[in-house]
Design an enzyme around this catalytic site. Structure first.
Site, PDB file in Angstrom:
ATOM      1  N   SER A  58      90.740  48.789  25.204  1.00  0.00           N
ATOM      2  CA  SER A  58      89.816  49.886  24.915  1.00  0.00           C
ATOM      3  C   SER A  58      89.430  50.694  26.145  1.00  0.00           C
ATOM      4  O   SER A  58      90.280  51.264  26.792  1.00  0.00           O
ATOM      5  CB  SER A  58      88.587  49.322  24.216  1.00  0.00           C
ATOM      6  OG  SER A  58      87.780  50.356  23.764  1.00  0.00           O
ATOM      7  N   HIS A  59      88.147  50.689  26.479  1.00  0.00           N
ATOM      8  CA  HIS A  59      87.668  51.520  27.582  1.00  0.00           C
ATOM      9  C   HIS A  59      87.825  50.825  28.933  1.00  0.00           C
ATOM     10  O   HIS A  59      87.472  51.403  29.961  1.00  0.00           O
ATOM     11  CB  HIS A  59      86.191  51.849  27.360  1.00  0.00           C
ATOM     12  CG  HIS A  59      85.372  50.606  27.247  1.00  0.00           C
ATOM     13  ND1 HIS A  59      85.396  49.831  26.126  1.00  0.00           N
ATOM     14  CD2 HIS A  59      84.575  49.982  28.137  1.00  0.00           C
ATOM     15  CE1 HIS A  59      84.613  48.783  26.318  1.00  0.00           C
ATOM     16  NE2 HIS A  59      84.095  48.843  27.534  1.00  0.00           N
ATOM     17  N   LYS A 114      85.888  52.287  14.164  1.00  0.00           N
ATOM     18  CA  LYS A 114      85.189  53.487  14.593  1.00  0.00           C
ATOM     19  C   LYS A 114      86.244  54.502  15.016  1.00  0.00           C
ATOM     20  O   LYS A 114      87.367  54.131  15.337  1.00  0.00           O
ATOM     21  CB  LYS A 114      84.206  53.169  15.713  1.00  0.00           C
ATOM     22  CG  LYS A 114      84.768  52.447  16.926  1.00  0.00           C
ATOM     23  CD  LYS A 114      83.609  51.984  17.801  1.00  0.00           C
ATOM     24  CE  LYS A 114      84.070  51.497  19.164  1.00  0.00           C
ATOM     25  NZ  LYS A 114      84.366  50.045  19.176  1.00  0.00           N
ATOM     26  N   ASP A 147      91.481  53.741  23.770  1.00  0.00           N
ATOM     27  CA  ASP A 147      92.183  53.510  22.510  1.00  0.00           C
ATOM     28  C   ASP A 147      91.721  54.431  21.384  1.00  0.00           C
ATOM     29  O   ASP A 147      92.112  54.265  20.232  1.00  0.00           O
ATOM     30  CB  ASP A 147      92.075  52.042  22.077  1.00  0.00           C
ATOM     31  CG  ASP A 147      90.645  51.630  21.763  1.00  0.00           C
ATOM     32  OD1 ASP A 147      89.715  52.156  22.408  1.00  0.00           O
ATOM     33  OD2 ASP A 147      90.450  50.786  20.870  1.00  0.00           O
ATOM     34  N   ASP A 201      88.752  55.008  19.846  1.00  0.00           N
ATOM     35  CA  ASP A 201      87.737  54.730  18.822  1.00  0.00           C
ATOM     36  C   ASP A 201      86.327  55.140  19.256  1.00  0.00           C
ATOM     37  O   ASP A 201      85.418  55.150  18.443  1.00  0.00           O
ATOM     38  CB  ASP A 201      87.777  53.261  18.360  1.00  0.00           C
ATOM     39  CG  ASP A 201      87.661  52.265  19.482  1.00  0.00           C
ATOM     40  OD1 ASP A 201      87.556  52.683  20.654  1.00  0.00           O
ATOM     41  OD2 ASP A 201      87.673  51.050  19.190  1.00  0.00           O
ATOM     42  N   ARG A 202      86.150  55.487  20.533  1.00  0.00           N
ATOM     43  CA  ARG A 202      84.818  55.939  20.981  1.00  0.00           C
ATOM     44  C   ARG A 202      84.814  57.452  21.173  1.00  0.00           C
ATOM     45  O   ARG A 202      85.862  58.059  21.373  1.00  0.00           O
ATOM     46  CB  ARG A 202      84.448  55.302  22.312  1.00  0.00           C
ATOM     47  CG  ARG A 202      84.338  53.812  22.248  1.00  0.00           C
ATOM     48  CD  ARG A 202      83.819  53.278  23.566  1.00  0.00           C
ATOM     49  NE  ARG A 202      83.701  51.833  23.495  1.00  0.00           N
ATOM     50  CZ  ARG A 202      82.882  51.120  24.225  1.00  0.00           C
ATOM     51  NH1 ARG A 202      82.118  51.710  25.131  1.00  0.00           N
ATOM     52  NH2 ARG A 202      82.834  49.812  24.103  1.00  0.00           N
ATOM     53  N   ASP A 227      87.736  57.399  24.268  1.00  0.00           N
ATOM     54  CA  ASP A 227      88.076  56.311  25.194  1.00  0.00           C
ATOM     55  C   ASP A 227      89.558  55.962  25.162  1.00  0.00           C
ATOM     56  O   ASP A 227      90.349  56.601  24.466  1.00  0.00           O
ATOM     57  CB  ASP A 227      87.203  55.074  24.930  1.00  0.00           C
ATOM     58  CG  ASP A 227      87.590  54.356  23.641  1.00  0.00           C
ATOM     59  OD1 ASP A 227      88.113  55.033  22.730  1.00  0.00           O
ATOM     60  OD2 ASP A 227      87.363  53.135  23.548  1.00  0.00           O
TER      61      ASP A 227
HETATM   62  C1  VG1 Z   1      81.116  46.725  23.422  1.00  0.00           C
HETATM   63  C2  VG1 Z   1      80.077  47.536  22.676  1.00  0.00           C
HETATM   64  C3  VG1 Z   1      80.251  47.360  21.178  1.00  0.00           C
HETATM   65  C4  VG1 Z   1      81.691  47.740  20.790  1.00  0.00           C
HETATM   66  C5  VG1 Z   1      82.664  46.925  21.607  1.00  0.00           C
HETATM   67  C6  VG1 Z   1      84.081  47.307  21.343  1.00  0.00           C
HETATM   68  O1  VG1 Z   1      80.928  45.358  23.168  1.00  0.00           O
HETATM   69  O2  VG1 Z   1      78.784  47.157  23.071  1.00  0.00           O
HETATM   70  O3  VG1 Z   1      79.298  48.132  20.511  1.00  0.00           O
HETATM   71  O4  VG1 Z   1      81.896  47.507  19.425  1.00  0.00           O
HETATM   72  O5  VG1 Z   1      82.408  47.121  22.987  1.00  0.00           O
HETATM   73  O6  VG1 Z   1      84.310  48.654  21.569  1.00  0.00           O
HETATM   74  P1  VG1 Z   1      80.172  44.394  24.199  1.00  0.00           P
HETATM   75  O7  VG1 Z   1      80.282  43.036  23.593  1.00  0.00           O
HETATM   76  O8  VG1 Z   1      80.872  44.529  25.510  1.00  0.00           O
HETATM   77  O9  VG1 Z   1      78.781  44.880  24.281  1.00  0.00           O
HETATM   78  V1  VG1 Z   1      85.790  49.151  22.216  1.00  0.00           V
HETATM   79  O10 VG1 Z   1      85.874  50.834  22.105  1.00  0.00           O
HETATM   80  O11 VG1 Z   1      85.700  48.496  23.693  1.00  0.00           O
HETATM   81  O12 VG1 Z   1      86.927  48.379  21.253  1.00  0.00           O
HETATM   82 CO    CO Z   2      87.690  51.594  22.266  1.00  0.00          CO
END
Ligand code: VG1
Ligand code: CO
Length: 588
Positions: free
Chosen positions: A142-143, A408, A310, A312-313, A308
């Protein structure tokens, strides 16, 4: 070369033959069972398994996790169709081939894979749903930054297109703890750069264009003509800037903003997916998407947005107007029926993750809709959507989406905001993001929200801080106690404090220890959580929220209004003492 292992008696094919240049065998290739031993810590977090690339590169590490995923697939992997995609980060090409080999070894029938493995997380979810596939494997962290020194990740989604729920991820983890072998077929690498249908050993492999299925879905959801009218027939024309941060949404951004909506090439930036995101941290927030913020301010751009790694953000940022994700989802929910054809028939219900501000709850109440508060992580929304009780939901972490898929969806949120602006401009030309925000606050009040992240602190310190808070909560005198800010006379009285637990209203499953929250008598909240997406050490997240109905405060900077609460949070948690950090790495 394949590690030595026992061959199962499927065919008479032998090793030397397999290393010849590939030609389609007229018979089923051998499934080989390769002995392996477990690696500790292959526990999927908030969203899949995320570790440094070097960890995934260890011999058998990736194979073990993929085997565990196939073993844990609800209903088994035999005869299934799976989708494979990802953000194209470093190490994805190698892992894609590994997945094809293990898929063949585990009896998967059909693999649908993005061209060069590129498919955004929402696009994967959409494909699983439109193909009625049995699941998906996503190659993304992801990010989190990418490249040989950074992170890689593997995530499993189930047949509804959403992230695997906890019973499945727990099973994956249990299998990795005890794994003794994996099943593979020694197949040569398949060229993933050309779309089409291929026979790859026992597998059927379909390599699909990364964008087209997803673009078609968005065109069904939104009124592109209305958006075009706003973009091209308003005078002066609103300017747009979309920043993919060198992540996976580049091709989607080009297809949607330039090709479908007719915007100039200068309205997109960083739109070529790069294995290391060009060194960027592909996280759309004010800290990491600062080049977007600077251009928007300097060039007076009405509508800026980023997504982001991937896809989804999302972040929505117009000239002088930052939309917090908590406000964003509340505003989309309030406008949905009017501005987005997909919701014309009515919005079914709303939801947010626990730390997300209550702005959406207020919209739900006003519209007579159910509103759910779930733990952090998109997987908790899926059951509600499948049961027809949830249409629009979001997380404070820049995640917004709806039941059009089960992830998302960053680009969806961007087009949703364009739809709101287009709709608002029909009746009130010149409406910009700021005007939308202020109108919303006037109608519903404003929830000030901020999150402080303390990244990669020592795990022991972070755990000790959480233990200290739990102990504080246990004291009978904590509820009712008053806590004063350090830099002002502001004081907050504790109404209640707990360790958030959630019982899924659909299947009754219970998730405990989802964040420590303190609710104050004036409706403010402080929440502490440890991240489940980091790849080393611990990340402490501190969330603060304060609700105001005072119009004079609506245009204020959130950091100013939230300062007293943050001071109380730091005192109560002794965060600085436990983590040895006097400042967060990121404030959102
Ligand atoms: C974080 C965010 C959460 C989100 C998750 C995955 O998790 O707080 O809201 O769903 O990332 O998003 P954490 O456990 O680090 O707080 V992504 O775009 O990284 O798949
Ligand atoms: Co993401």
């Amino acid at each position: 070369m394949l590690p030595s292992g026992q061959q199962q008696a499927c065919t008479a094919l032998s090793y030397p033959l397999l290393s010849r240049p590939f030609s389609l065998p007229a018979f089923k290739m051998s499934v080989v069972t390769v002995p392996t031993t477990p690696f500790s810590g292959q526990k999927p977090g908030t969203s899949g398994l995320r570790k440094k690339v070097k960890v995934f590169q260890q011999k058998n590490y990736t194979e073990n996790f993929i085997q565990a995923t196939f073993t844990a697939m609800p209903g088994g992997s035999e005869g299934t169709t799976i989708v494979v995609g990802g953000d194209g980060r470093f190490y994805s090409p190698e892992v894609s081939q590994t997945i094809l080999r293990l898929a063949a070894g585990n009896g998967v029938k059909h693999v649908v894979i993005g061209q060069d493995t590129i498919l955004s997380t929402p696009a994967v979810s959409a494909l699983v749903r439109s193909l009625k596939a049995d699941g998906a494997i996503l190659l993304t962290a992801s990010h989190n930054p990418g490249g040989p020194e950074n992170d890689f990740g593997i995530k499993f989604n189930i047949s509804n297109g959403g992230p695997a729920p906890e019973d499945v991820t727990n099973k994956i983890y249990a299998v990795t703890e005890d794994i003794k072998e994996y099943k593979t077929v020694e197949l040569p690498d398949l060229d993933l750069s050309k779309t089409g249908e291929f026979t790859h050993g026992p597998l059927k492999v379909t390599i699909v264009d990364s964008v087209s299925n997803y673009l078609q879905l968005l065109q069904e959801i939104f009124d592109f003509d209305m958006i075009k009218k706003w973009l091209h027939e308003t005078s002066p024309k609103p300017s747009v800037l979309f920043d993919a941060l060198n992540g996976v949404t580049g091709p989607y951004g080009r297809a949607i903003f330039v090709e479908a909506l007719g915007l100039p090439e200068s309205s997109i930036q960083n739109c070529t997916p790069l294995p290391d995101f060009g060194g960027l941290h592909p996280d759309p927030n004010l800290t990491y998407a600062h080049t977007l913020v600077e251009r928007v301010e300097k060039e007076n751009i009405e509508f800026g947005a980023a997504s982001d790694g991937d896809g989804d953000r999302n972040m929505i940022y117009g000239k002088g107007a930052f939309v917090t994700p908590s406000d964003s989802v509340a505003i989309i929910a309030d406008w949905a029926e009017e501005a987005i054809p997909y919701f014309k028939g009515g919005v079914k219900g709303l939801a947010r993750s626990m730390p997300t501000s209550g702005a959406i709850d207020i919209v739900a109440k006003a519209r007579g809709l159910e509103c759910f508060e779930v733990p952090t992580g998109w997987k908790f929304f899926g059951n509600l959507m499948d049961a027809g009780r949830l249409s629009i939901c979001g997380e404070e972490s820049f995640g917004t989406g709806s039941d059009h898929i089960r992830e998302k969806d960053g680009v969806w949120a961007v087009v949703a905001w364009m739809s709101i602006l287009a709709k608002a401009n029909q009746t009130k030309p010149g409406t910009d993001i700021n005007a939308i925000l202020l109108a919303h606050y006037k109608k519903y009040g404003r929830s000030f929200f901020s999150r402080y992240d303390y990244e990669e602190v020592a795990s022991e310190g972070a755990e000790a801080m959480m233990a200290h808070l739990r102990e504080t909560f246990a004291s009978s005198s904590f509820a009712g106690s008053a806590h004063k800010a350090t830099s002002s006379d502001a004081s907050f009285t504790v109404a209640a404090a707990d360790d958030f637990a959630y019982t899924d209203p659909i299947d009754g499953s219970v998730s405990t220890k989802q964040g420590l929250r303190i609710m104050f008598t004036d409706g403010s909240r402080i929440i502490f959580r440890l991240s489940g997406t980091g790849s080393s050490g611990a990340t402490v997240r501190l969330y603060v929220e304060k609700y105001s109905r005072n119009e004079a405060e609506y245009a204020d900077d959130a950091q100013v209004g939230l300062k007293p609460l943050i001071e109380v949070a730091l005192q109560l948690s002794k965060l600085q003492e436990y983590t040895k950090r006097d400042k967060p790495n990121v404030i959102t």
